[in-house]
Write an enzyme that holds these catalytic residues in place. Sequence first.
Site, short mmCIF file in Angstrom:
data_model
loop_
_atom_site.label_atom_id
_atom_site.label_comp_id
_atom_site.label_asym_id
_atom_site.label_seq_id
_atom_site.Cartn_x
_atom_site.Cartn_y
_atom_site.Cartn_z
NE ARG A 140 -1.13 2.78 2.54
CZ ARG A 140 -0.63 3.98 2.80
NH1 ARG A 140 -0.67 4.96 1.89
NH2 ARG A 140 -0.03 4.22 3.95
CG ASP A 141 3.67 3.97 3.06
OD1 ASP A 141 4.15 4.68 2.16
OD2 ASP A 141 3.76 4.26 4.25
CG HIS A 165 9.18 7.66 6.48
ND1 HIS A 165 8.73 8.33 5.38
CD2 HIS A 165 8.22 6.75 6.78
CE1 HIS A 165 7.55 7.85 5.01
NE2 HIS A 165 7.21 6.90 5.85
CG HIS A 194 4.72 4.42 9.43
ND1 HIS A 194 4.09 3.51 8.61
CD2 HIS A 194 5.33 5.30 8.60
CE1 HIS A 194 4.31 3.84 7.34
NE2 HIS A 194 5.05 4.93 7.31
CG ASN A 225 7.69 3.51 4.14
OD1 ASN A 225 7.21 4.03 5.13
ND2 ASN A 225 7.06 3.43 2.99
CB CYS A 264 3.82 10.80 2.62
SG CYS A 264 2.33 11.82 2.46
#
Lengths: 311, 311
Positions: free
Chosen positions: A14-15, A210, A208, A250, A241
């Site tokens: 997804r991300d 980065h 989460h 990520n 993002c």
Amino acid sequence: MTSPDVLISEVGPRDGLQSVKATMATADKLRWIDALHAAGVREIEVASFVPARLLPQMADAADVVRHAITLPGLTVMALVPNRRGAEAALAAGVHKLTMPVSASAAHSLANVRKTREEMVEEVRAISDLRRDIAPHVKLEAGISTAFGCTLQGDVPEDEVIRLAAQCVAAGADEAGLSDTVGYANPAQVRRLFKRLRTEIGVHAGAAHMHNTRGLGLANCLAAYEEGVRTFDSSLGGLGGCPYAPGASGNVVTEDLVFMFEAMGVRTGIDLEKLMAARLPLMAGLPGEPVYGMTPEAGLPKGFAQPGAMHV
Amino acid sequence: MTSPDVLISEVGPRDGLQSVKATMATADKLRWIDALHAAGVREIEVASFVPARLLPQMADAADVVRHAITLPGLTVMALVPNRRGAEAALAAGVHKLTMPVSASAAHSLANVRKTREEMVEEVRAISDLRRDIAPHVKLEAGISTAFGCTLQGDVPEDEVIRLAAQCVAAGADEAGLSDTVGYANPAQVRRLFKRLRTEIGVHAGAAHMHNTRGLGLANCLAAYEEGVRTFDSSLGGLGGCPYAPGASGNVVTEDLVFMFEAMGVRTGIDLEKLMAARLPLMAGLPGEPVYGMTPEAGLPKGFAQPGAMHV
């Protein structure tokens, strides 16, 4: 068979994919998800339920979910920005919904064109919805820009914690903290997760992180030492993002799993098989850069993985 | 003006350059060292005193040292593999000698063609020498392959700690631990530095971490939390050990300083000026890859550096 010490929540499908220009074919996504599952990954964010015209990459979200839920022991997660997306995700059969809620007022408007207060109401609406039609489905609020924002700079810690508490009060089972733009440092990570746990206890969710400034793993380590046990990461470091200028990177799943396994913290993931899961990713996205230092350097000579036996 | 919380020991001009094929001109080295000093760096490993026919890159070691010692407040360090090198380094006027001593028996033979026991005797000879002719000069033993070795795999922790203690007993003022090949993990880093401190107390020296598998900063964080206050790193991540197959990637000074400063741990180094010090490095080594995520991503919006005022 004992359960792993930490849960690695893979967000690549997804991300990661969301920030890639080429659309990955559905069959390739399924092969990639199968390979992640075969490596021992037990939570995957497989899709985003957004209008296909806005994000063609996610047009097959329901198909991907319908396949993923056939894989034994896998928690299938999908991102939903609103009630409409949640309806579609629940209809497809997801086990867990995740909603991005920006702690930065500026980022919230830029990312979803809603205020933070409106997003908390959205969390409430989605929580009520899933209670009505699929009460076993979990709901996570991912507090984005929790460590700073490229648009507004500093994000007050009080506002981050208050927003997380509001999401839980509105019905979210968990609220995690996201370093959307790679501003976090280990001291801040410790401080915020400590406050989060004090404020919402067992509802404190994932870290989460980065790797935009190289601190991704150091921040995960700090979160782990503060008691966090769920970590989002992306195979090959795919993603970022698209609405946060300058954001990228990520945490790489392979490096994160290597760090934990080398420390003796069991992830339940087999590192060799995890690295093999890069092949369907690369096959499905020819020419797309795929990162990771452990895959490049290889495992240390004689490296024994305590976690591998639990796959 | 208070003193910094940690000492960043820049190793690029020695460790970095040693693995680069092109020979950097002396004038370029001096400009680079000047720029590091101007940024607030207060310890630099500027050269290696080895025969010029073996390492033409270091043929100008004495000239580089003679310049560096004119910079106020700078501790000028040089690597010496043996007594002969130490004589030349002392004659040039260094403030500190560093000797690499491998914890891996296999690596010791491959790197310097001596056993570990022979290297301890070398430490003793050099310690005696500097006591005779320059008693103010410090001597550090850098225990390499302290966290594992590409040649022999595992390196028993008892042997690492014993070797460090033997070096101190032989006269070294400090013994630090080096992750020469990037095998270290944060749990191991904590464990070994804790044991080191227990064993040799105030003689416990620097953490020299590599980023080969992406864990460099996480390992520095673990060392910091275990009480280590001196960290080796290389501007632009230049360098690695040419005799350890598969080894690469010193921790990037820019990212390390960013991590500490963001945490509120003062390095005494101005990040903007540190990034400017990349220019003379790149000018002196055209085409050589220079790494660093913080320089690429830029500093966070509104980032205030508490340490900068101490430069």
